[in-house]
Design a protein around this motif. Structure first.
Motif, PDB file in Angstrom:
ATOM      1  N   ILE A 164       0.869  -1.177   0.000  1.00 33.99           N
ATOM      2  CA  ILE A 164       0.000   0.000   0.000  1.00 33.99           C
ATOM      3  C   ILE A 164       0.904   1.224   0.000  1.00 33.99           C
ATOM      4  CG2 ILE A 164      -1.732   1.293   1.303  1.00 33.99           C
ATOM      5  CD1 ILE A 164      -2.679  -1.440   2.446  1.00 33.99           C
ATOM      6  N   ALA A 165       0.802   2.020  -1.076  1.00 29.94           N
ATOM      7  CA  ALA A 165       1.638   3.222  -1.168  1.00 29.94           C
ATOM      8  C   ALA A 165       0.951   4.372  -0.449  1.00 29.94           C
ATOM      9  CB  ALA A 165       1.866   3.586  -2.635  1.00 29.94           C
ATOM     10  N   MET A 166       1.744   5.150   0.266  1.00 32.28           N
ATOM     11  CA  MET A 166       1.201   6.316   0.980  1.00 32.28           C
ATOM     12  C   MET A 166       2.062   7.532   0.702  1.00 32.28           C
ATOM     13  SD  MET A 166       0.711   6.875   5.115  1.00 32.28           S
ATOM     14  CE  MET A 166       1.003   8.516   5.809  1.00 32.28           C
ATOM     15  N   VAL A 167       1.392   8.638   0.373  1.00 30.30           N
ATOM     16  CA  VAL A 167       2.093   9.920   0.231  1.00 30.30           C
ATOM     17  C   VAL A 167       1.718  10.796   1.423  1.00 30.30           C
ATOM     18  CG1 VAL A 167       2.363  12.013  -1.149  1.00 30.30           C
ATOM     19  CG2 VAL A 167       2.268   9.775  -2.270  1.00 30.30           C
ATOM     20  N   ALA A 168       2.734  11.301   2.112  1.00 33.99           N
ATOM     21  CA  ALA A 168       2.534  11.993   3.395  1.00 33.99           C
ATOM     22  C   ALA A 168       2.637  13.513   3.280  1.00 33.99           C
ATOM     23  CB  ALA A 168       3.566  11.479   4.411  1.00 33.99           C
ATOM     24  N   GLN A 169       2.616  14.027   2.074  1.00 36.40           N
ATOM     25  CA  GLN A 169       2.821  15.469   1.851  1.00 36.40           C
ATOM     26  C   GLN A 169       1.829  16.322   2.644  1.00 36.40           C
ATOM     27  OE1 GLN A 169       3.545  16.341  -2.189  1.00 36.40           O
ATOM     28  NE2 GLN A 169       3.220  18.547  -1.993  1.00 36.40           N
ATOM     29  N   ARG A 170       2.317  17.419   3.207  1.00 33.06           N
ATOM     30  CA  ARG A 170       1.486  18.343   3.983  1.00 33.06           C
ATOM     31  C   ARG A 170       1.076  19.536   3.136  1.00 33.06           C
ATOM     32  NH1 ARG A 170       3.986  15.484   7.667  1.00 33.06           N
ATOM     33  NH2 ARG A 170       3.361  15.535   9.858  1.00 33.06           N
ATOM     34  N   MET A 171      -0.136  19.989   3.354  1.00 33.45           N
ATOM     35  CA  MET A 171      -0.615  21.197   2.690  1.00 33.45           C
ATOM     36  C   MET A 171      -0.295  22.410   3.553  1.00 33.45           C
ATOM     37  SD  MET A 171      -4.495  22.188   1.505  1.00 33.45           S
ATOM     38  CE  MET A 171      -4.851  23.949   1.268  1.00 33.45           C
ATOM     39  N   VAL A 172       0.080  23.495   2.907  1.00 28.93           N
ATOM     40  CA  VAL A 172       0.417  24.744   3.605  1.00 28.93           C
ATOM     41  C   VAL A 172      -0.818  25.644   3.686  1.00 28.93           C
ATOM     42  CG1 VAL A 172       1.899  26.790   3.563  1.00 28.93           C
ATOM     43  CG2 VAL A 172       2.785  24.581   2.767  1.00 28.93           C
ATOM     44  N   ARG A 173      -1.063  26.209   4.862  1.00 28.38           N
ATOM     45  CA  ARG A 173      -2.188  27.133   5.046  1.00 28.38           C
ATOM     46  C   ARG A 173      -1.847  28.492   4.426  1.00 28.38           C
ATOM     47  NH1 ARG A 173      -6.264  26.979   8.856  1.00 28.38           N
ATOM     48  NH2 ARG A 173      -5.207  25.319  10.013  1.00 28.38           N
ATOM     49  N   MET A 174      -2.687  28.976   3.512  1.00 30.53           N
ATOM     50  CA  MET A 174      -2.467  30.258   2.832  1.00 30.53           C
ATOM     51  C   MET A 174      -3.795  30.985   2.713  1.00 30.53           C
ATOM     52  SD  MET A 174       0.827  30.465   1.896  1.00 30.53           S
ATOM     53  CE  MET A 174       0.970  31.465   0.411  1.00 30.53           C
ATOM     54  N   GLN A 175      -3.770  32.302   2.835  1.00 30.36           N
ATOM     55  CA  GLN A 175      -5.018  33.063   2.731  1.00 30.36           C
ATOM     56  C   GLN A 175      -5.700  32.864   1.383  1.00 30.36           C
ATOM     57  OE1 GLN A 175      -4.925  37.268   3.855  1.00 30.36           O
ATOM     58  NE2 GLN A 175      -6.498  37.697   2.329  1.00 30.36           N
ATOM     59  N   ASP A 176      -4.908  32.830   0.324  1.00 28.79           N
ATOM     60  CA  ASP A 176      -5.509  32.758  -1.015  1.00 28.79           C
ATOM     61  C   ASP A 176      -5.731  31.324  -1.488  1.00 28.79           C
ATOM     62  OD1 ASP A 176      -2.972  31.870  -1.598  1.00 28.79           O
ATOM     63  OD2 ASP A 176      -2.510  33.434  -3.055  1.00 28.79           O
ATOM     64  N   GLY A 177      -5.507  30.368  -0.617  1.00 25.97           N
ATOM     65  CA  GLY A 177      -5.744  28.977  -0.983  1.00 25.97           C
ATOM     66  C   GLY A 177      -4.662  28.361  -1.849  1.00 25.97           C
ATOM     67  N   SER A 178      -3.543  29.058  -2.029  1.00 23.88           N
ATOM     68  CA  SER A 178      -2.527  28.561  -2.953  1.00 23.88           C
ATOM     69  C   SER A 178      -1.790  27.337  -2.434  1.00 23.88           C
ATOM     70  CB  SER A 178      -1.539  29.673  -3.311  1.00 23.88           C
ATOM     71  OG  SER A 178      -0.976  30.223  -2.137  1.00 23.88           O
ATOM     72  N   GLY A 179      -2.017  26.989  -1.165  1.00 17.19           N
ATOM     73  CA  GLY A 179      -1.461  25.733  -0.685  1.00 17.19           C
ATOM     74  C   GLY A 179      -2.126  24.515  -1.317  1.00 17.19           C
ATOM     75  N   TYR A 180      -3.334  24.716  -1.805  1.00 20.26           N
ATOM     76  CA  TYR A 180      -4.101  23.576  -2.350  1.00 20.26           C
ATOM     77  C   TYR A 180      -3.526  23.057  -3.670  1.00 20.26           C
ATOM     78  CZ  TYR A 180      -8.304  20.861  -3.625  1.00 20.26           C
ATOM     79  OH  TYR A 180      -9.187  19.871  -3.988  1.00 20.26           O
ATOM     80  N   PRO A 181      -3.385  23.917  -4.684  1.00 27.80           N
ATOM     81  CA  PRO A 181      -2.789  23.395  -5.919  1.00 27.80           C
ATOM     82  C   PRO A 181      -1.380  22.862  -5.709  1.00 27.80           C
ATOM     83  CG  PRO A 181      -3.065  25.802  -6.021  1.00 27.80           C
ATOM     84  CD  PRO A 181      -3.833  25.321  -4.828  1.00 27.80           C
ATOM     85  N   ALA A 182      -0.681  23.381  -4.698  1.00 31.83           N
ATOM     86  CA  ALA A 182       0.675  22.893  -4.436  1.00 31.83           C
ATOM     87  C   ALA A 182       0.675  21.480  -3.861  1.00 31.83           C
ATOM     88  CB  ALA A 182       1.401  23.847  -3.486  1.00 31.83           C
ATOM     89  N   ALA A 183      -0.449  21.052  -3.276  1.00 29.30           N
ATOM     90  CA  ALA A 183      -0.500  19.744  -2.608  1.00 29.30           C
ATOM     91  C   ALA A 183      -1.378  18.732  -3.323  1.00 29.30           C
ATOM     92  CB  ALA A 183      -1.014  19.916  -1.177  1.00 29.30           C
ATOM     93  N   VAL A 184      -2.329  19.201  -4.114  1.00 29.69           N
ATOM     94  CA  VAL A 184      -3.380  18.303  -4.590  1.00 29.69           C
ATOM     95  C   VAL A 184      -2.902  17.334  -5.672  1.00 29.69           C
ATOM     96  CG1 VAL A 184      -4.379  19.731  -6.447  1.00 29.69           C
ATOM     97  CG2 VAL A 184      -5.883  18.282  -5.031  1.00 29.69           C
ATOM     98  N   GLY A 185      -1.735  17.612  -6.237  1.00 24.02           N
ATOM     99  CA  GLY A 185      -1.190  16.704  -7.246  1.00 24.02           C
ATOM    100  C   GLY A 185      -1.051  15.280  -6.727  1.00 24.02           C
ATOM    101  N   ALA A 186      -0.714  15.149  -5.451  1.00 24.11           N
ATOM    102  CA  ALA A 186      -0.575  13.806  -4.879  1.00 24.11           C
ATOM    103  C   ALA A 186      -1.900  13.068  -4.895  1.00 24.11           C
ATOM    104  CB  ALA A 186      -0.035  13.898  -3.447  1.00 24.11           C
ATOM    105  N   ARG A 187      -2.997  13.800  -4.690  1.00 31.19           N
ATOM    106  CA  ARG A 187      -4.316  13.160  -4.723  1.00 31.19           C
ATOM    107  C   ARG A 187      -4.706  12.813  -6.154  1.00 31.19           C
ATOM    108  NH1 ARG A 187      -8.889  17.013  -3.233  1.00 31.19           N
ATOM    109  NH2 ARG A 187      -9.347  16.963  -5.468  1.00 31.19           N
ATOM    110  N   VAL A 188      -4.430  13.733  -7.063  1.00 29.85           N
ATOM    111  CA  VAL A 188      -4.845  13.547  -8.451  1.00 29.85           C
ATOM    112  C   VAL A 188      -4.051  12.415  -9.113  1.00 29.85           C
ATOM    113  CG1 VAL A 188      -4.914  14.647 -10.724  1.00 29.85           C
ATOM    114  CG2 VAL A 188      -5.627  15.931  -8.676  1.00 29.85           C
ATOM    115  N   ASP A 189      -2.742  12.438  -8.935  1.00 26.94           N
ATOM    116  CA  ASP A 189      -1.890  11.502  -9.679  1.00 26.94           C
ATOM    117  C   ASP A 189      -1.402  10.320  -8.849  1.00 26.94           C
ATOM    118  OD1 ASP A 189      -2.042  13.013 -12.039  1.00 26.94           O
ATOM    119  OD2 ASP A 189      -0.502  14.397 -11.294  1.00 26.94           O
TER     120      ASP A 189
END
Lengths: 487, 487
Positions: A164-189
């Motif tokens: 079972i592969a696990m990616v442990a990457q953390r998302m960064v809290r940002m006012q403009d939500g820019s932490g999301y696109p920086a982290a969501v690649g792990a979910r998508v791919d």
């Protein structure tokens, strides 16, 4: 239609607002010819909304209470759409109707995860959208943890066989939500990258900023039309726990079960309502939000509040003693959440809208959507064509007092639902919202009514009502014309 | 014994602390006869702990990571006890051993709740401790909501026949935790009050102060030796949702399933370790906390931190170049959580301790326990006998600089685990902790390591180490002697 659609909102706030508007605007207005200046009306709308009203909050309260979660294609989503259309009619909106379109629905079913070794403990997970079920007895394997997607992609072919592969990457809290696109690649791919290397399942540290035992679901990419292996988001504390066990030198073994299923021949729908323009009714300012939601919460901030903000803005405009020059249309899109990975896109409400309204798009003068919770609007971006015009100056003069700054760049991506319309050439604006706490809640069971800050919700309605009035009661051309002067 | 008990803590913090203490205390100390004044050592212990150390945090991190949840009677609890005893030996504690006692264990099993009408939605629940299972297919009924336990108790006999009774009472957030006893009566007495009126199950708004989709479990009263109907806590947002549906005039129907079970012939255990006194080794200052936990989280703040605080305090004392006059003993109690409703109590660690150590209790000079998370200590209460003595003045002079005030009253209830010892006549002190956020987490899946504030954890260790040294390195008599003068 839902049996209770005739229940009316408590009317006190609406009456109070109407009184304010009549006091301010009515004196100078006996008919369309004497409509007050657009900026005067915009300021009145802004102030009336800021003074506090009940339209938006009651809308999202009733929507999330009556229908709960509204996953795409579910009876809850369909009944919510019928309710919304009936409520539009009761509000006096014109052209109120529902437009259906076919989808394949995804149903979560029951699911569970257990850390079976070294010491048994329950894990909090959520299957990612469209993730296939496990075998009936579940599946079990040792967990291989990768800090980010990059390390997973660097793993050798076959190296994850039976794991079972696990990616442990953390998302960064940002006012403009820019932490999301920086982290969501792990979910998508992540799922297909794991599957390509032999993994039997994929685990992800939730793409979120909270530290609660709630998991953030979301869609993931398709490979050959499907998600290749069962894929789950872990709550942040569960991901921490697995990382700490690995750091202690322990071998971590996990059992996963998902009873997810697909429903072919389902349908979703868009709900439309509008206030027709008094001079140029074919010119449309189109406002979007989505009525469907993920299935674990009740879709309060994603996107019940978006539907509430644009509906309340239109209701304030509808209650004025005069119409805007142009038509203002709200579209409550269906199937925004679960439809995302389908390509070419026909399962989105946004695509369905373009398919049904292609002939009108040339006279859609401006669009935007509200789909980022209900915390305050802090920034306005307008189309490039009007960036340095009187319109922009007026808009910022009206919105400045409620804390809205000028964006440093013209509007770009305006959101998923209006995306296909924007791609087809409709100019977009954006009213950026404070996303500092949005990803604490986004796509989780915790997306419930209690998370809404009513004062900030009102500020959103104020910004939308005022800006939309300015655009709709104008003849400004928001389109870029190569070589032509901006209006 | 757990295979990894020989893994040592990272030693940097301990070495740093030892260096500080040697610098301060060592110069004046070549043996017991020249031990520095008690207040000097207490201040050194306080300052060393406040400077930051790793003993307490590493203890609770490793405990909660290696063993996860530790429900009473489970292999996880037993392995954690073996680990703790081995760690005590590695720390140089004396008399380190495990004392077992029999219990009937309760196992949650799988559970689920669904709001089936008016619109289907999942509910987040947790069965209350010792709650019996539902039938295999679950049970279903209409929900009758009572604002508080008082209204439920006023319902007529038979009026809840076939219904699910729900109490919606809210807990008030208070620094001293006093909102809890004001609300918990509904959890303790609700199931049997509901059953007496014919209800088939009982629902409770969680006794907690958060607003997340997590439910707070806890024990409830027995009727004739058992909990009479399946009983569940709802998360706060789910309770809100049901209340709003009822306010909209909807009939709310719920399906409940619990696969809970009981294990006869299980056992739990207390873990003991001590530093023997140099002059009066039979006189014992006994410090308690509980090693078991509820099963949904990992028992980080309830009560991993309590075990960490008293263990770290004893370790700081053990690492001094001199022993205290009296013995200091830590007891990590088993079966604190699930054992509560058994009466007369033989399933508690606290009762088992008194049963095994009755002959020693006359020379237990003082006791207390740490079982309220790890937020800062703000108040010291001492036994009545020493309230106006030099000892109290010294204690407050040492603890004042780290924010500890004098309690307005002498120590009363010192906690569940040491309760039976206190009832048997052992004097108690209390170091009250800030409970403002404790009931956001208490008895939920969210009770995990990430909730611990390390700086406040250190302050707890500082307060305990300093106060315990003062008591143990004294010959103060903490017992009340009718007519006698306080020391």
């Amino acid at each position: 239609m839902h049996p209770d659609t005739r229940v009316e909102f408590p009317g006190a706030g609406v009456l109070r607002l109407a009184a304010v508007l009549c006091l301010c605007a009515g004196a100078a207005s006996a008919g369309a010819a004497t409509t007050p200046a657009p900026d005067t009306v915009a300021a009145q709308l802004r102030d009336a909304a800021m003074a506090g009203h009940t339209i938006a909050y009651n809308w999202v309260s009733e929507l999330t209470t009556r229908f709960g979660p509204r996953p795409a294609g579910s009876p809850n989503e369909q009944q919510a759409a019928s309710w919304a259309a009936a409520r539009f009619k009761a509000f006096g909106f014109e052209n109120a109707h529902v437009e259906t379109f076919p989808i394949t629905a995804w149903v979560r079913g029951s699911e569970s995860a257990t850390l079976v070794a070294p010491s048994p403990q329950p894990l909090v997970v959520a299957a990612l959208g469209e993730s296939p079920p496990t075998p009936a007895g579940g599946l079990e394997g040792d967990v291989v943890v990768f800090p980010t997607l990059t390390e997973l992609k660097a793993a050798a072919p076959g190296s994850l066989s039976g794991k079972i592969a696990m990616v442990a990457q953390r998302m960064v809290r940002m006012q403009d939500g820019s932490g999301y696109p920086a982290a969501v690649g792990a979910r998508v791919d992540g799922p297909h990258e794991a599957a390509q290397r032999g993994a039997i399942a994929f685990l992800l540290r939730s793409v979120g900023t909270d530290s609660h035992r709630i998991a953030h679901t979301g869609t993931t990419a398709y490979t050959d039309g499907h998600v290749p292996v069962p894929a789950f988001a872990l709550s942040a504390p569960d991901a921490d726990q697995i990382e700490r066990l690995v750091a202690l030198g322990q071998s971590v073994r996990v059992h996963l079960f998902s009873g997810a299923s697909y429903v072919n021949g389902a349908h979703s729908q868009n709900v439309i309502g509008e206030v027709r323009g008094r001079e140029r009714p074919d010119e449309v300012v189109m406002l979007g939000a989505h009525l469907d939601s993920w299935d674990q919460g009740t879709g309060a901030i994603d996107d019940g509040t978006g539907t509430a903000i644009i509906t309340a803005a239109l209701k304030l405009i509808r209650d004025l003693p005069h119409r805007p020059r142009r038509t203002v249309r709200v579209v409550l899109f269906g199937s925004e959440e679960v439809g995302q990975p389908v390509d070419p896109g026909s399962a989105f409400g946004g695509h369905a809208y373009v398919a049904s309204h292609r002939g009108e798009l040339a006279t859609h003068v401006l669009t935007s959507e509200s789909d980022f919770g209900a915390d305050r609007v802090y920034e306005l971006a307008l189309p490039q064509a009007v960036s340095d015009t009187t319109f922009a100056q007026t808009a910022l003069r009206i919105l400045g007092p409620i804390g809205v700054l000028a964006a440093p760049r013209p509007a770009g991506d305006a959101g998923t639902d209006v995306g296909p319309s924007v791609e087809a050439g409709v100019p977009a604006f954006t009213l950026s919202q404070d996303g500092t706490r949005y990803f604490d809640i986004h796509h989780t069971p915790d997306d419930t009514l209690d998370k809404i800050d009513r004062a900030q919700l009102d500020q959103n309605v104020a910004a939308w009502a005022a800006l939309v009035w300015l655009a709709a009661d104008s003849d400004v051309d928001f389109r870029a014309h190569p070589g032509g002067a901006a209006h």
